[in-house]
Every structure is written in C-alpha cells, then in structure tokens.
Design an enzyme around this catalytic site. Structure first.
Site, mmCIF file in Angstrom:
data_model
loop_
_atom_site.group_PDB
_atom_site.id
_atom_site.type_symbol
_atom_site.label_atom_id
_atom_site.label_comp_id
_atom_site.label_asym_id
_atom_site.label_seq_id
_atom_site.Cartn_x
_atom_site.Cartn_y
_atom_site.Cartn_z
ATOM 1 N N GLN A 481 0.917 -1.250 -0.005
ATOM 2 C CA GLN A 481 -0.092 0.063 0.213
ATOM 3 C C GLN A 481 0.980 1.379 0.133
ATOM 4 O OE1 GLN A 481 -3.707 0.415 2.587
ATOM 5 N NE2 GLN A 481 -2.183 1.456 3.562
ATOM 6 N N SER A 484 1.400 6.314 2.777
ATOM 7 C CA SER A 484 1.907 7.395 3.572
ATOM 8 C C SER A 484 3.047 7.783 3.124
ATOM 9 C CB SER A 484 2.104 6.375 4.906
ATOM 10 O OG SER A 484 1.053 6.100 5.639
ATOM 11 N N SER A 516 4.761 -1.346 4.379
ATOM 12 C CA SER A 516 4.854 -2.670 4.739
ATOM 13 C C SER A 516 4.994 -3.783 3.174
ATOM 14 C CB SER A 516 3.756 -3.234 5.476
ATOM 15 O OG SER A 516 3.408 -2.679 6.716
ATOM 16 N N GLU A 600 -8.654 -2.109 6.064
ATOM 17 C CA GLU A 600 -7.227 -2.150 6.516
ATOM 18 C C GLU A 600 -7.522 -2.086 8.062
ATOM 19 O OE1 GLU A 600 -3.273 0.616 7.169
ATOM 20 O OE2 GLU A 600 -4.862 1.326 5.871
ATOM 21 N N GLU A 720 -4.107 8.060 18.517
ATOM 22 C CA GLU A 720 -4.742 9.232 18.927
ATOM 23 C C GLU A 720 -5.807 9.693 17.613
ATOM 24 O OE1 GLU A 720 -1.517 8.668 21.591
ATOM 25 O OE2 GLU A 720 -1.577 8.319 18.959
#
Length: 736
Positions: A481, A484, A516, A600, A720
């Site tokens: 994926q 990010s 990953s 996910e 968070e």
C-alpha cells in the site's frame, strides 16, 4: 452502545428507562435515601413487580416472563443507567442463583415467591460463612462481609463452606442465631448489612454450582457497573458539547475529546465483559471462572476510574452534592467492592488461564454450507502443502497446488463476491474459520491484497478485476500500500506524490514511506495528486495500481530497532502508469481510499486481538520469570483479562454483524484497545523476565516483541487518530 444487541433487547432497555423515568426519578431517590438505607420498600416496587421487570429471567411455569439471564443483564444495565434504587439488583441476583438449583419443591417455592415480589439477596461463599452438617441438618456460623440488600431481604440465600464442598441454604431469618445488622453504605440508594450467624439453621438448596453462581453474581454486578459507566459517558458528552471555555465548547479540545473517547471504550468493554460473564453460565467451570474474573478486572474494577474521568470532564460542578455524578460514583464504588478485589481476581484468572483459554466460539447453524466447505477442505488436505513464495521469515506468502485448489473453490477469500469468493455472509465466514481450525489447517493469506482487491472489485473495470483478483488469490501477486508519505501519514489529504498526464497514461513522482512488504510486493495501490488547484485537497487525488517492478520504482527497506526490516520507503521517479491502471475516475481517489482504509483498519484490529496472552503464558508455564510464581501468575491474569476484554469486544462485533448491524463503531474501538493491549503485554513480558531482558536473545523473545509494539500503535491510523474518530464521528463532539 450497551449490552443489548437485538431490537428486542433494545426495546426491553427502553421499557426500563421509561419505567424509571415515571416511577423512580433521581429527584425522588434523593428524597428517599434514609428510608432506602433502612431497607424500606421503595414506592416503585409494587409497580415494578406488576410489570414483571424483576422476573424477566424466571421460567413462565412459575409465573415469570420466560426469558433468560441475557434479558436480565439488559434490564440490570438499564436500571444502572437510571440509578434505580432499592432491592432490585440483590433480589434478581438471588432469584437468578436460585434458577441454577435442581428441580424440586424448594426451587419452585422460592421462584414463585420471587415472582410474587419477595425481595432477596445472596451471601456468596467468599464471605466466609462456614457450615456444619449433623444428623439434624446443616447449621451456619460466621460473620459476613457487607451484603447489598440484606436489610430489605425477605429471602436470604447463603453459600457456605462445608469441608471441601460448598452448600447453599435459604436462611431461616426468624430462627435463633440469626442477626442482621444495618450499616451505613457508600451507595445512598441501597441498603447494606452484615449477617452474623451462630449455629443458624436453614433449608438446603440442592444443585447450585459455586462457579456458575459466582458467574451470575459477578455478571449482574458488572452489568450494573456498565450501566453506571454508560450514564457517565452520556452525561460527559452532553456536558462537553455545551460547556464553553475560551470561546468554544470544551469538547472541541482534543484532550477532552480523547478523555470522552476513552470513556466510550471503557463503557464498551464494561458491557462486553458483563455480557460475557453471563454467557459463561451455560459453560463449564473453567469458562465461568475466566469470564467472571475478567468481568471483575475489566468491568467492576474499572468503573470507579471511569466515573472519575467523567468527573474530570465536568470539572468542579461534578464534586458538588447537587450534581448526580457523586451518586453514580458511590454506586460504582459499592458495586466494585461487592464484586471483589481486582488483585485477587487476577490471581485466580492467571491460574485458570493455565488450564484453559476463554471460548469465544459463536455457534452458527448452516449444516449444508458447513458440510460443503468441509468436503472441499478435506480434499485440499490430500494435496501437498504450499511452499513459501518469498524469504519472509513468517512464511505468510505461499504458492502451491493446495492454494490453487482452494482459490478455485472460493475458499481463500470466501467473503469476496463470486466468482473469486463465495460472497460468504458473516455467519458463513465464521463457519469456514471453524472448519479450517478443526483441521488445524492455516487458511492461505492475501495480506494487503485483502485491502487492495476488494477496492478493485468495488470500483474497478471488469478487465482490472480479471487481471488482479485470481492471481492474488493464487499467491501469484503480492500487494503493498503506497499511501503514507514523510509529510502525510494519517493526514493523507496532504500527500505530495504527483501524477502528471502523459501520452497513454500517467507519470508518478514522489516518495512513500512505512510501506509494509514493499520489498516482496509485485503491485502497489498508490494514491497520488492529479489535481492541483482544488479548494479541498482530498478532492485532487487519484488511485493507481502500480507495478512495483516498473522502471523508476526504487524500494529501500527501513531497518527497525530489532534489526528486522518489515517496512520500506519507496521512491517513484517518473514511473509510467498506463491508463488501464487508474482505478475509478480521475480525482475520485479519496472515495476509493475510504474503502481501502475501512478494510485495513478492520483487518488490523482483528489480527491484533489474537493470542496476546500467549507470550506471558509461555513465560509462566516454562518458569522463565524472575521473582516468585504468585506475582507471575497475577501478571498473566492481568494480560488474560485485557485480552479477553478485547476478544469480548470482537465477539460482540461479530454478533452485531450477524444481526445485520454492519455500521457499528467496533473497528476504531478494537483498534485502540488492541494496540494498547500489545503495549501492556510487551511491558509486562519485559518485567517478568527481569535481568534476562538485557540479552538480545531474551527468553520468550520479549525484546523483539517490545520493539515491534510501535507498529501496532501507529499502523492503520495512530491511537490518537482513532480517538479523534471516536470523539468526533461516534460521540459527535465538535472538531478541534
């Protein structure tokens, strides 16, 4: 959320809420505290009995409502939300314990009395009353701990030690040697007393199992506590929406939002473990012990702290006599005290966990489907086992004849639509998992393909579906994926990878990170910016399928503190992506990404709940701990309780989905609870092995495990971020 999972149970809870609003409002309770403490019958009791709310769980042959303990737990929780005063909880606990007795005149007489409105209470064996048997019968001696509802009770059921056994008796309250002492209780809405017995007599009740009775008592106390926490959550959220500081509602401040989100998680866990303790009553003694002690540790044992969080959200107003929070605070303290010590519970739970694990199997009936997939799996086992397709030490990526056979049969990803899967329902997926487990057969995994391919199947062209679905199932394609970036983690809308239109396709340039398995991947799902002058940045994104072996793709593994390299940074340098590898339409990438992220986060939250207690159990069983065994067993009990709490959440999510509720907050809740469980487990594991943790090859691999914890805390959206999701999207608090 609450214990109720079905429409019928929710309606039952609403009935209780309506009853208490009409007949037992808190204003009336405040005015009646002296009478309640003295054991006087509350004004609402006759109407409660007339409506049968005290008898929802009692057999209809004795005049009850014919429900079960599940229904009673719903009623008890709803009564806890409303702070229903008086003898309701101790009475229904006594009648519920009585239902465990053997059929006979004594059981029937007691149940009819309870249906008719007799009040009652239970004095459990843990209170230390002892029994002696002689030719004339059984006598009871000893002084009890404080007992809820003792002063108001017309029926007192005592569990007492008689040698190595436990006997249960209905105490003769008028006989010599029986003294009930009223004492001032913490909870102002219920009476409390001490029982002093001196060779007191009673009528023996046969057939009550001590472990089952313990599960009933604790489960109902935990349900009451769950109701208290539910009220505290609701009151806190309402307060945070209207209380203003610095010109805006306090709920808009992230610190307050996170407090509320954690309170929501505490409420969800409290409801889950209470329901699980009640569910265990029909199981064996080990299951009852594990579930009951978990309910003490994760339910009643945390209720006081949950109410304290509500107090800190409210501020000074909450510590005034006029505010109702202190009444719920007192209720939480009292219920936790009645359930028992958390430290004692963790010790008992640790010992029980060395004998058995909690059974969270959901019984699903579909014999035709079960037999069908069973035959396929049996045939698959005649084929050679699959072989690893990469050098990954987990050996999760495989290829082989067995996998090809299972893929052709639709059993690699049965939830995918046909022809790639079976379009399996939630119930059928549970059956399939059970059939795999029965054969000790590991299902082939598509890993990140289970995020990527469902997005393709939802938004892709027929050609894209054909190109990618089958090979992924067979293990010929491994996915990663590419979302990010160094400056865009959870804030994906800020990503900078550019997609420029060129002849026949697109040119992608940018950097991705924390990817990953990119070093194993054949293909990647990539989000890139293709529109640069839009007002809202998330509207300028497109979703691409990138060949990881294409010119311009560079994968650089990121070595972690453990020395392993599970993650990578990926550089895209003018990478050509043909038009037929754009998924969906140009500029629609954000909508497609939401599909992927849902898959996910759901997958991560479920994977992270598996076997978290195994490492600590291994340390204890093999004697790898530093220090004495009692501390080690207690540490195991702590982790087992946390693990069971998360598993109970997952169990309820599965039940919700079986009931057709596909839009629940479970994924974010479980993600937070699971991530923090991994952190706690790693810390306790390090502590248990002591100085041995200073070795790189430490026992039970505790150091490597500690170094992998950040991936749980950050991956799939940080804790968070998940707390923000809960606060804003679930609780409806204003955005910061």
């Amino acid at each position: 959320m609450a214990i109720a999972l079905t429409d019928e149970h929710r309606a039952l809870a609403e009935t209780v809420a309506g009853f208490t609003a009409r007949h037992a409002p808190i204003t009336a309770t405040r005015a009646d505290v002296d009478r309640l403490a003295a054991g006087a019958e509350p004004a609402h009791w006759p109407e409660l009995v007339r409506q049968g709310l005290h008898a929802v769980h009692l057999p209809d042959e004795f005049g009850g409502q014919g429900g079960g303990l599940d229904e009673l737990a719903v009623v008890v929780e709803a009564a806890g939300v409303a702070l229903l005063p008086g003898p309701f909880l101790p009475t229904v606990t006594a009648s519920a314990v009585t239902t465990l007795a053997a059929d006979g005149p004594t059981r029937g007489r007691l149940l009819r009395a309870f249906v008719a409105g007799a009040t009652g209470t239970v004095v459990p064996p843990s209170h230390g009353i002892t029994a002696a048997r002689d030719a004339d019968g059984v006598t009871l001696t000893g002084s009890s701990l404080p007992v809820l509802g003792l002063v108001s009770a017309a029926v007192v059921i005592v569990g007492a030690r008689c040698g190595n056994a436990v006997v249960w008796l209905q105490l003769d309250l008028d006989a010599p040697g029986v003294t009930r002492e009223a004492v001032e209780g913490t909870d102002l809405t219920r009476d409390v007393g001490r029982l002093v017995l001196d060779c007191a007599v009673g009528r023996e009740i046969d057939g009550i199992d001590a472990a089952a009775a313990h599960a009933v008592v604790v489960g109902l106390l935990a349900a009451d506590a769950a109701g208290v926490v539910q009220w505290a959550l609701t009151a806190s959220v309402e307060h945070a929406k209207v209380r203003e500081q610095f010109g805006r509602p306090i709920g808009a401040f992230q610190a307050v939002g996170h407090k509320a989100a954690r309170l929501f998680i505490a409420q969800e866990v409290a409801a889950a473990v209470a329901a699980d303790a009640i569910r265990s009553v029909s199981q064996d003694a080990d299951q009852q012990t594990i579930a009951a002690e978990t309910a003490i540790v994760m339910g009643t044992g945390r209720a006081v702290d949950a109410v304290m969080e509500a107090i800190t959200i409210h501020g000074g107003v909450a510590v005034t006599w006029e505010h109702d929070l202190h009444l719920y605070w007192r209720r939480a303290i009292s219920v936790a005290a009645q359930a028992g010590s958390v430290r004692t519970a963790t010790g008992r739970l640790g010992e029980a966990a060395l004998r058995a694990g909690r059974d969270f199997t959901i019984a699903v009936e579909d014999d035709e489907f079960r037999q069908s997939v069973g035959r396929v799996l049996d045939e698959a086992m005649t084929l050679p086992p699959d072989e690893p397709s990469t050098d990954d030490p987990t050996k999760v990526y495989t290829r082989g004849r067995r996998r090809e056979f299972l893929a052709e049969a639709g059993l690699v990803a049965a939830h995918w639509p046909a022809p790639w899967g079976l379009g399996a329902t939630i119930a059928q997926q549970m059956i399939l998992a059970d059939e795999y487990a029965k054969r000790d057969l590991t299902p082939p995994s598509v890993m990140i393909g289970d995020w990527a391919v469902p997005t393709i199947l939802t938004h892709g062209t027929d050609a894209q579906k054909e190109r990618f679905a089958g090979p992924t199932l067979r293990g010929d394609i491994i996915w990663c994926q590419l979302f990010s970036e160094p400056q865009a983690g959870s804030d994906l809308a800020s990503l900078n990878t550019r997609g420029e239109r060129v002849a026949g396709g697109w040119s992608l340039t940018g950097q991705k990170v924390w990817t990953s398995d990119a070093h194993h991947a054949d293909w990647g799902i990539c989000l890139a910016r293709t529109e640069f002058d839009v007002e809202k940045r998330h509207r300028g994104l497109s979703y691409f399928l990138v060949d990881m072996h294409a010119p311009g793709v560079t994968v650089r593994p990121l070595r972690q503190p453990s020395g392993d390299a599970h993650f990578n940074e990926v550089f895209l340098d003018d990478v050509f992506v043909p038009d037929d590898q754009l998924l969906g339409e140009r500029g629609q990438g954000w909508a497609l990404t939401l599909t992927t992220l849902l898959n996910e986060r759901t997958t991560i939250s479920s994977v992270m709940t598996l076997h978290d207690d195994d490492r600590v159990r291994d340390i204890v069983e093999k004697g790898l701990y530093s220090g004495d065994r009692r501390d080690a067993v207690q540490a195991l009990g702590t982790i087992v309780a946390e693990t069971n709490g998360v598993a109970a959440l997952n169990y309820r999510e599965s039940v919700r989905q079986l009931n057709g509720d596909l839009f629940s907050p479970g994924a974010s809740v479980v993600k937070v609870a699971s991530a923090e469980l991994s952190r706690t487990t790693a810390a306790i594991s390090l502590d248990l092995v002591g100085p041995e943790a200073s070795l790189r090859q430490a026992p039970a691999d505790v150091v490597s495990n500690e170094m992998f914890v950040p991936s749980f805390l950050i991956g799939g959206g940080t804790v968070e971020i998940q707390l923000n999701v809960i606060a804003e999207r679930i609780l409806g608090l204003p955005r910061a």
